[in-house]
Design a protein around this motif. Structure first.
Motif, PDB file in Angstrom:
ATOM      1  N   LEU A  19     -67.770 -28.721 -47.127  1.00 24.00           N
ATOM      2  CA  LEU A  19     -68.701 -29.512 -46.331  1.00 24.00           C
ATOM      3  C   LEU A  19     -70.124 -29.338 -46.839  1.00 24.00           C
ATOM      4  O   LEU A  19     -70.528 -28.241 -47.227  1.00 24.00           O
ATOM      5  CB  LEU A  19     -68.627 -29.092 -44.859  1.00 24.00           C
ATOM      6  N   HIS A  20     -70.875 -30.416 -46.791  1.00 25.80           N
ATOM      7  CA  HIS A  20     -72.282 -30.359 -47.161  1.00 25.80           C
ATOM      8  C   HIS A  20     -73.132 -30.039 -45.939  1.00 25.80           C
ATOM      9  O   HIS A  20     -72.736 -30.302 -44.802  1.00 25.80           O
ATOM     10  CB  HIS A  20     -72.735 -31.718 -47.724  1.00 25.80           C
ATOM     11  N   GLU A  21     -74.293 -29.513 -46.207  1.00 25.19           N
ATOM     12  CA  GLU A  21     -75.342 -29.362 -45.178  1.00 25.19           C
ATOM     13  C   GLU A  21     -74.890 -28.565 -43.968  1.00 25.19           C
ATOM     14  O   GLU A  21     -75.265 -28.867 -42.838  1.00 25.19           O
ATOM     15  CB  GLU A  21     -75.826 -30.755 -44.723  1.00 25.19           C
ATOM     16  N   LEU A  22     -74.082 -27.539 -44.233  1.00 26.33           N
ATOM     17  CA  LEU A  22     -73.717 -26.674 -43.103  1.00 26.33           C
ATOM     18  C   LEU A  22     -74.934 -25.937 -42.572  1.00 26.33           C
ATOM     19  O   LEU A  22     -75.061 -25.728 -41.368  1.00 26.33           O
ATOM     20  CB  LEU A  22     -72.653 -25.660 -43.560  1.00 26.33           C
ATOM     21  N   HIS A  23     -75.800 -25.555 -43.482  1.00 25.91           N
ATOM     22  CA  HIS A  23     -76.951 -24.743 -43.092  1.00 25.91           C
ATOM     23  C   HIS A  23     -78.241 -25.314 -43.663  1.00 25.91           C
ATOM     24  O   HIS A  23     -78.239 -25.978 -44.689  1.00 25.91           O
ATOM     25  CB  HIS A  23     -76.780 -23.302 -43.599  1.00 25.91           C
ATOM     26  N   GLY A  24     -79.324 -25.025 -42.937  1.00 23.94           N
ATOM     27  CA  GLY A  24     -80.640 -25.296 -43.484  1.00 23.94           C
ATOM     28  C   GLY A  24     -81.149 -26.706 -43.241  1.00 23.94           C
ATOM     29  O   GLY A  24     -82.249 -27.042 -43.693  1.00 23.94           O
ATOM     30  N   HIS A  25     -80.416 -27.513 -42.521  1.00 26.36           N
ATOM     31  CA  HIS A  25     -80.907 -28.864 -42.228  1.00 26.36           C
ATOM     32  C   HIS A  25     -81.146 -29.009 -40.733  1.00 26.36           C
ATOM     33  O   HIS A  25     -82.285 -28.961 -40.278  1.00 26.36           O
ATOM     34  CB  HIS A  25     -79.921 -29.902 -42.764  1.00 26.36           C
ATOM     35  N   VAL A  26     -80.082 -29.216 -39.960  1.00 33.41           N
ATOM     36  CA  VAL A  26     -80.231 -29.241 -38.493  1.00 33.41           C
ATOM     37  C   VAL A  26     -79.042 -28.518 -37.873  1.00 33.41           C
ATOM     38  O   VAL A  26     -77.942 -28.504 -38.424  1.00 33.41           O
ATOM     39  CB  VAL A  26     -80.306 -30.683 -37.919  1.00 33.41           C
TER      40      VAL A  26
ATOM     41  N   GLY B  84     -78.874 -17.529 -40.808  1.00 40.16           N
ATOM     42  CA  GLY B  84     -77.677 -18.246 -40.355  1.00 40.16           C
ATOM     43  C   GLY B  84     -76.387 -17.671 -40.947  1.00 40.16           C
ATOM     44  O   GLY B  84     -76.403 -16.906 -41.910  1.00 40.16           O
ATOM     45  N   ARG B  85     -75.285 -18.015 -40.292  1.00 39.49           N
ATOM     46  CA  ARG B  85     -73.956 -17.704 -40.853  1.00 39.49           C
ATOM     47  C   ARG B  85     -72.949 -18.577 -40.131  1.00 39.49           C
ATOM     48  O   ARG B  85     -73.240 -19.118 -39.049  1.00 39.49           O
ATOM     49  CB  ARG B  85     -73.634 -16.213 -40.746  1.00 39.49           C
ATOM     50  N   ASP B  86     -71.751 -18.680 -40.683  1.00 41.17           N
ATOM     51  CA  ASP B  86     -70.786 -19.647 -40.144  1.00 41.17           C
ATOM     52  C   ASP B  86     -70.256 -19.278 -38.768  1.00 41.17           C
ATOM     53  O   ASP B  86     -69.756 -20.136 -38.044  1.00 41.17           O
ATOM     54  CB  ASP B  86     -69.606 -19.801 -41.116  1.00 41.17           C
ATOM     55  N   THR B  87     -70.312 -18.001 -38.430  1.00 38.88           N
ATOM     56  CA  THR B  87     -69.791 -17.606 -37.112  1.00 38.88           C
ATOM     57  C   THR B  87     -70.852 -17.660 -36.015  1.00 38.88           C
ATOM     58  O   THR B  87     -70.550 -17.391 -34.853  1.00 38.88           O
ATOM     59  CB  THR B  87     -69.223 -16.169 -37.155  1.00 38.88           C
TER      60      THR B  87
ATOM     61  N   VAL C 224     -72.440 -25.280 -27.432  1.00 38.46           N
ATOM     62  CA  VAL C 224     -72.612 -24.529 -28.678  1.00 38.46           C
ATOM     63  C   VAL C 224     -73.091 -25.450 -29.792  1.00 38.46           C
ATOM     64  O   VAL C 224     -72.595 -26.564 -29.942  1.00 38.46           O
ATOM     65  CB  VAL C 224     -71.293 -23.852 -29.088  1.00 38.46           C
ATOM     66  N   LEU C 225     -74.071 -24.963 -30.545  1.00 42.43           N
ATOM     67  CA  LEU C 225     -74.482 -25.616 -31.779  1.00 42.43           C
ATOM     68  C   LEU C 225     -74.130 -24.685 -32.929  1.00 42.43           C
ATOM     69  O   LEU C 225     -74.268 -23.469 -32.824  1.00 42.43           O
ATOM     70  CB  LEU C 225     -75.988 -25.882 -31.805  1.00 42.43           C
ATOM     71  N   ARG C 226     -73.720 -25.270 -34.023  1.00 43.08           N
ATOM     72  CA  ARG C 226     -73.343 -24.485 -35.200  1.00 43.08           C
ATOM     73  C   ARG C 226     -74.205 -24.862 -36.398  1.00 43.08           C
ATOM     74  O   ARG C 226     -74.866 -25.899 -36.413  1.00 43.08           O
ATOM     75  CB  ARG C 226     -71.858 -24.724 -35.508  1.00 43.08           C
ATOM     76  N   GLY C 227     -74.156 -23.987 -37.404  1.00 49.15           N
ATOM     77  CA  GLY C 227     -74.927 -24.195 -38.619  1.00 49.15           C
ATOM     78  C   GLY C 227     -76.264 -23.503 -38.510  1.00 49.15           C
ATOM     79  O   GLY C 227     -76.373 -22.389 -37.969  1.00 49.15           O
ATOM     80  N   SER C 228     -77.295 -24.135 -39.029  1.00 52.51           N
ATOM     81  CA  SER C 228     -78.668 -23.668 -38.877  1.00 52.51           C
ATOM     82  C   SER C 228     -79.559 -24.800 -39.338  1.00 52.51           C
ATOM     83  O   SER C 228     -79.070 -25.808 -39.850  1.00 52.51           O
ATOM     84  CB  SER C 228     -78.915 -22.394 -39.693  1.00 52.51           C
TER      85      SER C 228
ATOM     86  N   ASP D 231     -67.980 -34.730 -43.989  1.00 49.28           N
ATOM     87  CA  ASP D 231     -68.496 -33.768 -44.962  1.00 49.28           C
ATOM     88  C   ASP D 231     -70.022 -33.712 -44.976  1.00 49.28           C
ATOM     89  O   ASP D 231     -70.598 -32.892 -45.683  1.00 49.28           O
ATOM     90  CB  ASP D 231     -67.970 -34.074 -46.367  1.00 49.28           C
ATOM     91  N   ARG D 232     -70.672 -34.571 -44.194  1.00 45.79           N
ATOM     92  CA  ARG D 232     -72.147 -34.529 -44.154  1.00 45.79           C
ATOM     93  C   ARG D 232     -72.630 -34.869 -42.747  1.00 45.79           C
ATOM     94  O   ARG D 232     -71.847 -35.278 -41.880  1.00 45.79           O
ATOM     95  CB  ARG D 232     -72.738 -35.494 -45.174  1.00 45.79           C
ATOM     96  N   LEU D 233     -73.919 -34.705 -42.576  1.00 45.28           N
ATOM     97  CA  LEU D 233     -74.543 -34.936 -41.282  1.00 45.28           C
ATOM     98  C   LEU D 233     -74.786 -36.422 -41.045  1.00 45.28           C
ATOM     99  O   LEU D 233     -74.771 -37.221 -41.993  1.00 45.28           O
ATOM    100  CB  LEU D 233     -75.876 -34.189 -41.219  1.00 45.28           C
ATOM    101  N   VAL D 234     -75.032 -36.777 -39.809  1.00 44.95           N
ATOM    102  CA  VAL D 234     -75.456 -38.138 -39.484  1.00 44.95           C
ATOM    103  C   VAL D 234     -76.929 -38.281 -39.840  1.00 44.95           C
ATOM    104  O   VAL D 234     -77.732 -37.385 -39.569  1.00 44.95           O
ATOM    105  CB  VAL D 234     -75.216 -38.428 -37.986  1.00 44.95           C
ATOM    106  N   SER D 235     -77.267 -39.405 -40.442  1.00 49.78           N
ATOM    107  CA  SER D 235     -78.631 -39.604 -40.929  1.00 49.78           C
ATOM    108  C   SER D 235     -79.471 -40.393 -39.928  1.00 49.78           C
ATOM    109  O   SER D 235     -78.949 -41.052 -39.020  1.00 49.78           O
ATOM    110  CB  SER D 235     -78.595 -40.356 -42.259  1.00 49.78           C
ATOM    111  N   CYS D 236     -80.759 -40.364 -40.132  1.00 43.90           N
ATOM    112  CA  CYS D 236     -81.672 -41.161 -39.303  1.00 43.90           C
ATOM    113  C   CYS D 236     -81.369 -42.651 -39.420  1.00 43.90           C
ATOM    114  O   CYS D 236     -81.477 -43.384 -38.427  1.00 43.90           O
ATOM    115  CB  CYS D 236     -83.119 -40.903 -39.728  1.00 43.90           C
ATOM    116  N   GLY D 237     -81.007 -43.071 -40.608  1.00 42.83           N
ATOM    117  CA  GLY D 237     -80.693 -44.486 -40.786  1.00 42.83           C
ATOM    118  C   GLY D 237     -79.493 -44.899 -39.960  1.00 42.83           C
ATOM    119  O   GLY D 237     -79.485 -45.957 -39.320  1.00 42.83           O
ATOM    120  N   GLU D 238     -78.476 -44.049 -39.969  1.00 43.49           N
ATOM    121  CA  GLU D 238     -77.291 -44.366 -39.163  1.00 43.49           C
ATOM    122  C   GLU D 238     -77.630 -44.359 -37.673  1.00 43.49           C
ATOM    123  O   GLU D 238     -77.174 -45.205 -36.905  1.00 43.49           O
ATOM    124  CB  GLU D 238     -76.184 -43.350 -39.464  1.00 43.49           C
ATOM    125  N   TYR D 239     -78.461 -43.383 -37.278  1.00 37.36           N
ATOM    126  CA  TYR D 239     -78.802 -43.309 -35.861  1.00 37.36           C
ATOM    127  C   TYR D 239     -79.634 -44.525 -35.443  1.00 37.36           C
ATOM    128  O   TYR D 239     -79.506 -45.029 -34.328  1.00 37.36           O
ATOM    129  CB  TYR D 239     -79.548 -42.011 -35.561  1.00 37.36           C
TER     130      TYR D 239
END
Lengths: 411, 411, 411, 411
Positions: free
Chosen positions: C331-338, C385-388, C372-376, C225-233
């Motif tokens: 899902l969180h952070e679909l758009h606007g992060h990476v 951005g958009r989901d498609t 392919v990359l998704r999100g924005s 439901d969220r992105l991988v963080s810098c800390g995890e990486y």
């Protein structure tokens, strides 16, 4: 353009015998190698053994037989393309970096080619009429000198190929001990000064690049009476020679860094994973052996030779200094050990003209971007070297049997 | 990680006989070639024949014997470094572009290596206890499938090497006529639609990348019942196909220009100086022959296949379309002619897991940047192909026996 | 070929205002940069800011004005060659790697170019007759979407250029805090299964590559439901992720070794001589800052994203999984992060046809060799951005704002 | 190591005024260029204008001020890394091919840097105590000579950058007519023979590579009293000079083919699509102009100069011939037109020692692989050239103002 210089004047049977002897020697050098070994090309600058065997035959075909044996039929008309090295005037050429792809013609076909060409040359030597003889004699002699150059290249090239094999196989089980130097203390010998004549003149074969004999003005200098040894070179390494920028020419230092040079080609440092050992080892035609401190250092680039000289507080001799000193002072190891890098770029002698015709491409067109080496090496066929000989390679070349002798300014 | 799938269940003697047969076939394929031919490597992507012979033996040694034949002694411990292809888990590797430098071990030593390994595998097949048998059987079968893949590569690679020789020598004087297609009119056959299952499941050997069997949703489409022929492809060329940017993918067009592609690999245009002729000629295992309009076009890159399809007003099938149609409609030439480029990138199937252990590197780590080919070619060993087989190569690869079959959208 | 999809239906003044707003935003993004900054090109894949400003203007000129503004006079007829990116149908092109050499036209001339083009587009929007309006509206909207893509590229490219400067200058002193994620525990959310429809359909702008809407069959899966963080990486790095071959695709591992990758692009390890520090630092538009463990990891290649997922016992989602889940689960952070790498190669959708005419080159010809990359991302202009949306880059690309979200098989 | 030679002996105010004049001239040369123009680097061998402005300032900082102005504070300690060119002894260096990426520091910051350094140098010139003065004077003079070398490079480098722009913009609208030669018939002038002294000695500034003065032995030769003109060179082209292998050195011929050379750099053939015209055109600092047959041919590589000489039945002079003849016979156009390639490799003079310290890297470490050019060009700052000057470039370099003068053997 120059005419071909007079070769050694001799009777025809003597030249025929010499031809047979030189040609047989090439095959003898190839004999320890399998057909696979003889086909491989480990880098663009090196050629396969089989290619050397074929190219030297093509040279007789294209330079001697085509002009002087009217009824001669080429062994295979398509092979000129395969075995012409770089003669623009003699037709198209297979790309040099792809010589190793020539699994066909097979080694046995190349043997047949050699026999075919040899028979035609022997016929020509027996039958040439007196008017044509001087030219025939000169060209056959050139073909033999050319073959001898390739005999040395055959050894340098196969050594490099074997080095690229992780198994580090040996070319030959036994090697003559001739490369070991007497542990002489080094003496600095004063060479001739002033307007000194160098270059070839008179009887005996020489390449066009050794002419004309001319004067060069030499300032006072001294030259080492012997070569630099492996032991001395190991001190340079131990003293950080490969890590000290100030010792190196700029292009050399760039190579040290990009190629990660830390020793001469063919040296394995203690602990090298290719063949772990507690001491330095050196790969040669005999395989891998412990470093022999008394042997002349070999397989150096010009850059390494110059950096060593700088480190030693000396310099490399110019080719004129080398030749002038070789003719007068009693220098050791001028010939038969390693070629000796000089501080002279391979420029034309004043008044130089290449030979007329296609053989004018033999030397002249390479007179830029290379350095002169003098003397001859243990891999040079006996009788091939002479003091006026100008060998030349680019400054980065390391796969030749190339070492150095020191010089310094002053009386 | 997946367990190895069950191989064809059989009695031990049958597998032993199959092992002997497959291994002998490799030697038979190499037999027309000299030791020199078998050593050459004409480009980094291709391997020498001898290397194929040795690598496939190493595979049995490293994957089967090391784990299941406790007393087995490797033929030469240093050869793992030479003949490991790309298995990070199985130790260091000789650089791929330098496989052609391995004149040693000699071909006869490699023959001895094969015999040594074969004897050990036969012993293992005879002696493995019942508990170990399923794993032994699966791994030996994998080794044989692996060997069969290299049998095809051996032919593709030597063909490329012979092509690089200006003499254009033939691999074999005679070739079976199997590559000539019947001059069928092309029919567009409707394939299965909706949620269609593809992939391997159940009995019989398959590689891990063919699993798991799963559904893909197919829109209505039609697929050609036969392959594209050389004659059809020649029309594409004549119509300016190689000069029309709009037909090409961007990367493909860049290659057309930088590599100056004007025809499939191995085609010589009329008048080509390599072998002047008034008509198109095609180089193959049999040497140079006049273009046969009825033969399937081969030695295309993906880019050329896709550009041809665009020109023809069609497209390439996806791998799912190909596999689904292969199982139902009556398509010709699915196997035994040429591999057929699909419009599918080589991605993992949903739920895919590589095999456990070192053999997990067999397929999975290459799943990016490649395209799937389906079917099999005339160079594929009989019995090796199947409809679920996923062959894969980068889109620029042309030296495989790779052609195409058309597809189009709609019912 | 497809017709252009209907853009957002609106009244003319609304589009005119949007046009002015979007065009002004490009200039605002460039404003912190000097003329020198705007001219530099740090690698062939990146373009100068000034080139982005000019190219987006050329796009309006070549795609909108040339076809629909009959009296329009190009600002300078020679500039088409300079600012055409890759449209074969629209004439010759300056080589991409040499865009940074275009010190002329100057930045102020490019500003004048923009004003000239903007005025003509505004005139067209005001004056186009009703019959032409739908096409004009669609093409202007395409020009704006295109401009928005370049707004993000402008930031990615200048960031890379600033990174190449040993002084590590910042693009902007202050940066919004939007990239910091809430420290959420990760939840695995089940996505839709079976024959699921994805792709664009209906109202609103979309690129041709998002069509047609179609079904894909999805096996059961869960998605983070969220992105991988810098800390995890950073844990992946600390655990030897960059030294463990088994985690990597083969091409990725080759890059790790040849490029000596040890962390994401723009990360400086503790002690790095470029800017010594006791902790990890990350370079961004704001300059160099201490690593923020809660921020989403960014500037990863596909290879790194896939290796991380392997290390985490998971995998990347396919693009169909991502899109289906984005539409249903929370899902969180679909758009606007990476941007989020998927495990899907950039293949055409079933039934895909590029737009008709030159703009057919916009997307279709790049459909091979990319992922392919998704999100924005935070650098994507709001509303773009958009989901498609299907963004795509080669697997080695690291200079985009690219991170990842994990997925795994099973219900 | 050598001590710095005595510079021109003068009073302090004279040197201070000269310093101000030379430094101002650099800014004047840059003045026609925008900040964008001054940042661009069109190839690794060329540097941006801004970099030249900064590097010459760094040279004063590192070589003069650091040693002799105790209280001097560097303008920015990080800039040494950016603007050190190749001095290993003076710290780390930004990679040469990436100088064009340095948009920061900005041009105005570099202007401030110059002012800061200039003020400190002027202070030093005013305040140095008499004991330090000789060394200060010599180093400042070296800094000025160095700056003058970069003034010419600034012009050669920006000319190349503008040439890479499809718009072919001019550096300056007007150009002095000095490059037009009087249409003199060529006379062959006999030069001095025998043991002739060349090289610098005595008063006045000279670089270390011009020393020591020494004798060289010259055979009889004649040298052309004027340069080769564009009209003469056009005849060489028309006669197939670029298609005749036998005229070329081997490496040169390889470049003719791989680089598709058909004329000097900056010549556009009739009909060239970059700027269609019915006649030859030549690009220069003034932009594109019709070929002027009476102008000296320029922008030749050594290979082209040597091929032309071969075609003309002549050769290039050696540097000793050039210098000896320049001092005695009445040759035209020795200076101020184009640098003149010689047939001499850039080897050290007998007895040469580089200067002591870091400035020993100025010349000596480049003494291999380059050819000597003599004279000076229209781009050389007035007063900078002298007859003993040894300019040097690799034989393939074409972007310098380099032409030729013929010579031939015999009395």
């Amino acid at each position: 353009m120059n005419a071909l210089p007079a070769a050694v004047r001799g009777v025809r049977p003597a030249l025929a015998a010499r031809h047979a002897r030189v040609r047989a020697h090439s095959l003898a050098l190839a004999a320890p190698l399998s057909a696979e070994d003889q086909c491989v090309q480990a880098m663009p600058d090196a050629s396969p053994t089989k290619w050397h065997l074929a190219h030297t035959s093509w040279f007789f075909e294209a330079v001697v037989l085509a002009a002087h044996a009217p009824g001669y039929r080429p062994f295979d008309a398509r092979w000129g393309h395969l075995f012409n090295s770089y003669y623009e005037a003699l037709g198209s050429r297979h790309p040099r970096p792809q010589r190793g792809l020539l699994t066909r013609p097979s080694l046995s076909e190349v043997h047949a080619y050699r026999a075919h060409v040899d028979e035609a040359v022997q016929d020509l030597l027996a039958s040439a009429d007196p008017a044509a003889w001087p030219q025939v004699e000169a060209l056959v002699e050139l073909g033999l000198q050319h073959e001898q150059q390739h005999q040395e290249l055959l050894l340098t090239d196969i050594l490099y190929a074997l080095w690229c094999n992780p198994l580090l196989p040996a070319y030959a089980a036994h090697e003559a001990a001739s490369l070991r130097l007497a542990p002489l203390p080094l003496h600095w010998v004063a060479g001739p000064e002033g307007g000194v004549a160098i270059g070839h003149e008179g009887e005996g074969f020489a390449f066009d690049n050794e002419s004309p004999r001319h004067r060069q003005w030499l300032q006072p200098y001294r030259i080492a009476d012997r070569l630099v040894s492996c032991g001395e070179y190991a001190e340079f390494i131990a003293d950080g020679g490969y890590r000290t920028a100030s010792l190196w020419l700029s292009d050399g230092w760039a190579l040290v860094q990009s190629q990660q040079w830390t020793a001469p080609l063919y040296w394995l440092a203690p602990g090298d994973p290719r063949a772990p050992s507690a001491q330095w080892q050196v790969f040669g035609l005999h395989g891998l052996r412990p470093l022999d401190a008394a042997a002349p250092v070999s397989h150096l680039s010009f850059y390494e030779a110059a950096a060593y000289a700088e480190w030693a507080g000396a310099r490399l001799p110019t080719e004129a200094e080398w030749e002038a000193a070789a003719a007068r002072p009693g220098l050791h190891e001028l010939h038969g050990h390693v070629w000796q890098w000089t501080r002279s770029s391979y420029d034309p002698y004043p008044g130089y003209r290449p030979w007329a015709g296609a053989i004018g491409e033999y030397n002249g067109k390479f007179m830029v971007g290379q350095l002169v080496l003098r003397g001859s090496s243990a891999a040079t066929p006996p009788g091939h070297g002479r003091d006026t000989y100008r060998n030349f390679f680019p400054p980065a070349a390391r796969w030749q049997f190339s070492g150095l002798r020191l010089a310094r300014d002053g009386a």
